[in-house]
Design a protein around this motif. Structure first.
Motif, mmCIF file in Angstrom:
data_model
loop_
_atom_site.group_PDB
_atom_site.id
_atom_site.type_symbol
_atom_site.label_atom_id
_atom_site.label_comp_id
_atom_site.label_asym_id
_atom_site.label_seq_id
_atom_site.Cartn_x
_atom_site.Cartn_y
_atom_site.Cartn_z
ATOM 1 N N LEU A 35 0.957 -1.449 0.272
ATOM 2 C CA LEU A 35 0.074 -0.437 0.108
ATOM 3 C C LEU A 35 0.574 1.289 0.265
ATOM 4 O O LEU A 35 0.509 2.246 -0.857
ATOM 5 C CB LEU A 35 -0.402 0.024 1.340
ATOM 6 C CG LEU A 35 -1.972 1.027 1.358
ATOM 7 C CD1 LEU A 35 -2.787 1.686 0.428
ATOM 8 C CD2 LEU A 35 -2.571 1.215 2.939
ATOM 9 N N ALA A 36 1.974 1.474 0.860
ATOM 10 C CA ALA A 36 2.863 2.286 0.861
ATOM 11 C C ALA A 36 3.962 2.670 -0.223
ATOM 12 O O ALA A 36 4.560 3.756 0.048
ATOM 13 C CB ALA A 36 3.671 2.451 1.731
ATOM 14 N N ARG A 37 4.178 1.528 -0.816
ATOM 15 C CA ARG A 37 4.668 1.635 -1.964
ATOM 16 C C ARG A 37 5.067 2.391 -2.750
ATOM 17 O O ARG A 37 4.000 3.151 -3.843
ATOM 18 C CB ARG A 37 5.137 0.110 -2.652
ATOM 19 C CG ARG A 37 6.136 0.193 -3.256
ATOM 20 C CD ARG A 37 6.627 -0.537 -4.221
ATOM 21 N NE ARG A 37 6.661 -2.230 -3.460
ATOM 22 C CZ ARG A 37 5.785 -3.364 -3.145
ATOM 23 N NH1 ARG A 37 4.906 -3.187 -4.090
ATOM 24 N NH2 ARG A 37 6.084 -4.048 -1.325
ATOM 25 N N GLY A 38 5.654 3.499 -2.981
ATOM 26 C CA GLY A 38 5.835 4.792 -3.561
ATOM 27 C C GLY A 38 5.387 6.140 -3.419
ATOM 28 O O GLY A 38 5.067 6.605 -4.087
ATOM 29 N N ARG A 39 5.199 5.788 -1.960
ATOM 30 C CA ARG A 39 3.719 7.283 -1.057
ATOM 31 C C ARG A 39 4.736 7.453 0.253
ATOM 32 O O ARG A 39 3.523 7.045 1.126
ATOM 33 C CB ARG A 39 2.483 6.640 -1.182
ATOM 34 C CG ARG A 39 2.018 7.098 -2.582
ATOM 35 C CD ARG A 39 0.902 6.410 -2.352
ATOM 36 N NE ARG A 39 0.126 5.198 -2.590
ATOM 37 C CZ ARG A 39 -0.801 4.729 -2.705
ATOM 38 N NH1 ARG A 39 -2.074 5.800 -2.454
ATOM 39 N NH2 ARG A 39 -1.614 4.142 -2.190
#
Length: 246
Positions: A57-61
């Protein structure tokens, strides 16, 4: 009427700086809410049990989404929440944990959040026979099961659903999408808390009901979070009970 009328969320938020929202149930029903909050530059503390799902979910953010892998039914959640709020004040919360009574969930989250706390409530809490003060004890269960949607509101939730700290309750009812083909499931009609599809239930006039999608639930949750007052809300309908999807 909500239990949190005494609060002034706008005054509280003014003292906390940039928006930082806690989302419990972040990788399933409320994943679209996390995406929407992140897109509008709100920092999100995302809570779920699966560390792997949270990393995805958090990948890239990174920097906008902070994953917090913890089981809400354990004391570890309270300790993690206290630690998180101590490092960065939370300005709001949207929480979905059906294994924990809504009032208890609000009581555990509320002390760490300066702004509004939106608690998603499953339709089981609106079942006939669990009515609150407005319906009164004299309403028979069979009769309550067949009254129209206009006869039920969040004020009719049982007392135990509200015992705890103030919060904005969002009751998750179902949606009537009109005619449904017998034996077919509607795309995206995932039951809250379930990974599968919920079949449409035919109505008396050939209509069908289904559970709301994660997108629909998330949109309603964010509307409640953004509202100017602490009003409780119902998404869809919970009457007649005989039309509740399987």
């Amino acid at each position: 009427m909500s239990m949190s009328e005494q609060r002034d969320p706008q005054r509280d938020l003014a003292a906390t700086g940039p928006a930082r929202v806690l989302v419990v149930g972040a990788t399933r029903i409320l994943r679209p809410a996390v995406d929407a909050l992140s897109d509008r530059a709100t920092r999100v503390t995302a809570v779920a049990r699966s560390a792997a799902d949270l990393r995805a979910l958090a990948r890239g953010r990174e920097g906008r989404i902070t994953p917090l892998a913890v089981d809400v039914t354990t004391g570890g959640f309270d300790r993690a929440l206290a630690d998180t709020a101590g490092h960065a004040p939370l300005t709001g919360a949207v929480v979905y944990a059906p294994a924990v009574p809504p009032g208890e969930l609000a009581a555990r989250v509320g002390p760490y959040v300066a702004g509004p706390v939106v608690v998603l409530v499953t339709s089981e809490w609106a079942a006939p026979g669990r009515g609150g003060a407005r319906l009164g004890a004299g309403v028979a269960e069979q009769g309550a099961a067949h009254v129209g949607s206009a006869c039920w509101s969040p004020d009719d939730l049982p007392v135990e659903a509200r015992s705890g700290a103030p919060g904005r309750l969002l009751v998750l009812g179902w949606r009537d999408d009109g005619p449904a083909r017998s034996g077919s499931a509607r795309p995206g009609s995932a039951r809250p808390g379930s990974a599968g599809l919920g079949p449409a239930r035919p109505g008396s006039a050939g209509g069908g009901t289904r559970w709301h999608t994660p997108q629909e639930i998330s949109a309603a949750a964010l509307a409640s979070l953004d509202a100017d007052d602490d009003r409780d809300a119902l998404l869809g309908a919970v009457r007649p009970w005989s039309m509740r999807p399987a």
